[in-house]
Scaffold this motif. Structure first.
Motif, PDB file in Angstrom:
ATOM      1  N   GLY A 142      53.062  79.825  33.862  1.00  0.00           N
ATOM      2  CA  GLY A 142      51.673  80.065  33.493  1.00  0.00           C
ATOM      3  C   GLY A 142      50.993  78.915  32.778  1.00  0.00           C
ATOM      4  N   ILE A 143      51.451  77.698  33.017  1.00  0.00           N
ATOM      5  CA  ILE A 143      50.794  76.553  32.383  1.00  0.00           C
ATOM      6  C   ILE A 143      49.608  76.092  33.216  1.00  0.00           C
ATOM      7  N   LYS A 144      48.483  75.945  32.557  1.00  0.00           N
ATOM      8  CA  LYS A 144      47.269  75.565  33.279  1.00  0.00           C
ATOM      9  C   LYS A 144      46.901  74.112  33.051  1.00  0.00           C
ATOM     10  N   LYS A 145      47.155  73.616  31.838  1.00  0.00           N
ATOM     11  CA  LYS A 145      46.829  72.209  31.572  1.00  0.00           C
ATOM     12  C   LYS A 145      48.042  71.358  31.921  1.00  0.00           C
ATOM     13  N   THR A 146      48.006  70.742  33.112  1.00  0.00           N
ATOM     14  CA  THR A 146      49.168  69.964  33.549  1.00  0.00           C
ATOM     15  C   THR A 146      49.083  68.516  33.073  1.00  0.00           C
TER      16      THR A 146
ATOM     17  N   ASN B   3      42.953  72.061  38.992  1.00  0.00           N
ATOM     18  CA  ASN B   3      41.703  72.764  39.317  1.00  0.00           C
ATOM     19  C   ASN B   3      40.829  71.907  40.210  1.00  0.00           C
ATOM     20  N   GLN B 119      59.339  76.540  28.016  1.00  0.00           N
ATOM     21  CA  GLN B 119      58.099  77.252  27.677  1.00  0.00           C
ATOM     22  C   GLN B 119      58.277  78.112  26.429  1.00  0.00           C
ATOM     23  N   ASP B 124      51.834  75.670  22.574  1.00  0.00           N
ATOM     24  CA  ASP B 124      50.621  76.015  23.317  1.00  0.00           C
ATOM     25  C   ASP B 124      51.022  76.421  24.731  1.00  0.00           C
ATOM     26  N   LYS B 125      50.979  77.740  24.991  1.00  0.00           N
ATOM     27  CA  LYS B 125      51.562  78.269  26.241  1.00  0.00           C
ATOM     28  C   LYS B 125      50.801  77.851  27.502  1.00  0.00           C
ATOM     29  N   THR B 126      49.599  77.297  27.340  1.00  0.00           N
ATOM     30  CA  THR B 126      48.847  76.917  28.542  1.00  0.00           C
ATOM     31  C   THR B 126      48.956  75.420  28.820  1.00  0.00           C
ATOM     32  N   ARG B 127      49.557  74.677  27.880  1.00  0.00           N
ATOM     33  CA  ARG B 127      49.544  73.223  27.978  1.00  0.00           C
ATOM     34  C   ARG B 127      50.953  72.696  28.206  1.00  0.00           C
TER      35      ARG B 127
END
Lengths: 174, 207
Positions: A142-146, B3, B119, B124-127
């Protein structure tokens, strides 16, 4: 060599089983536990794979890929990648299946022992499908900032493309 | 970044289709690709379950500890925050071993296990962390010793010597791995320097 290839998978599995039995591990219970975890992983990566394959499919069907190949062909000339395998270089990071069928076409057209055939072989052997790996690995947690992953991975791809042309020249002469 | 690339691919496809007149194939591709994805997942599911299960046996029996000890020298150099005696290092070394053996189907579930463990320790779970980037870059380039698929296809195409490309493949793979790791590490270093610079600057203003 062929025989060796056939040995690897069965050997690895049997080796792990024997090791487990020797250490007194309940191998089947462990297997089931792990396999259940694998199922969860598949569920987590499904959305990324759907998203990526649709975008790649669109790019191929629209003829957009051919346009990109044409736009990038000057880079091929500059770096010594033969024109005939530039489409493979462009396809390689985005689509594993696409690259494989393109590779087969190159082998058929130029022969496996030609300069193009050898360079394409090295290119195929030296790379993985970059975007697939990035989408699956980060998608699963679920990582979005790669961040700079895409740049670094494409850098690696670029080096391997150029190197595959140059190493073939170096090792085989032509 | 993903994105923009993902969106860009689709927008570019649509514009290309207008000019090339491939709107119908494009429309078909949307439907078919979604189906392809499910086909791929079905093929993957068996492999994922199989190798995740086998990995669990290797882990419970202590085999992974031995393997990660053998590869321990890698971890201190490549990864900043991965303890070489941790479960993360074990999963990573199993992933690297599977890659080297050319077991791509096994490498993926093992690598994803390593990602899951990294993870857990990620603030920071999104980074993505710096270590994750190095790890994914390594997995996005090939680490295999024997290019089995390529050799098989070359044999099929009637090559006089299907394996002759191996040394060239090793050199190319090695160079590309080095380039990828170098890029990832350098940019991470520059970024962290910049951000610590900003913190210092802010502190300076406060004082």
């Amino acid at each position: 060599m062929k025989l060796f290839g056939a040995f690897v998978i069965p050997f690895v599995i049997v080796f792990i089983m024997c090791f487990g039995i020797c250490k007194g591990t309940k191998i089947f219970d462990c297997f089931l536990e792990g396999a259940k975890g694998g199922l969860v992983t598949v569920k987590n990566i499904l959305p990324s794979i759907v998203g990526l394959l649709v975008a790649v499919g669109m790019l191929k069907a629209s003829g957009g890929l051919d346009i990109i190949v044409k736009l990038l062909s000057p880079i091929g000339k500059l770096t010594g990648i033969p024109e005939e395998i530039m489409p493979l270089a462009v396809l390689n990071p985005i689509s594993g299946g696409g690259a494989l069928s393109m590779y087969e076409m190159i082998l058929e057209e130029y022969g496996p022992d030609s300069f193009q055939g050898r360079a394409a072989s090295v290119m195929m052997g030296a790379t993985e499908t970059t975007f697939y790996a990035i989408a699956v690995y980060f998608g699963s947690v679920g990582i979005k900032k790669t961040r700079h992953t895409v740049f670094s991975a494409l850098m690696a791809d670029f080096v391997s493309f150029v190197a595959s042309a140059w190493t073939v020249k170096l090792f085989f002469g032509s | 970044m993903m994105n923009y690339i993902w969106g860009g691919m689709m927008i570019f496809s649509f514009i290309s289709a207008i000019f090339t007149g491939n709107m119908q194939p494009l429309s078909d591709a949307v439907m078919n690709s979604a189906l392809d994805a499910i086909n791929l997942i079905i093929r993957l599911t068996g492999m994922m379950c199989l190798w995740s299960g086998i990995m669990r046996i290797a882990e419970k029996s202590g085999l992974t500890v031995y393997i990660s000890r053998c590869l321990g020298f890698l971890f201190s150099r490549l990864y900043k925050n991965v303890d070489k005696n941790s479960k993360t290092a074990e999963a990573m070394s199993m992933n690297i071993t599977a890659n080297l053996l050319g077991l791509g189907n096994a490498a993926t579930p093992l690598g994803l296990e390593a990602m899951r463990r990294m993870q857990e320790e990620n603030g920071d779970k999104t980074r993505a962390t710096d270590d994750m980037i190095v790890f994914v870059v390594m997995n996005s380039s090939a680490m295999r010793l024997i290019p089995t698929t390529v050799a098989a296809l070359r044999t099929q195409a009637g090559s006089a010597s299907p394996m002759e490309i191996m040394p060239a493949t090793w050199v190319s793979t090695g160079l590309s791995l080095l380039a990828g790791i170098f890029a990832a590490k350098t940019i991470s270093a520059i970024m962290s320097q910049k951000s610590s610079g900003i913190i210092k600057l802010k502190r300076g203003v406060k004082v």
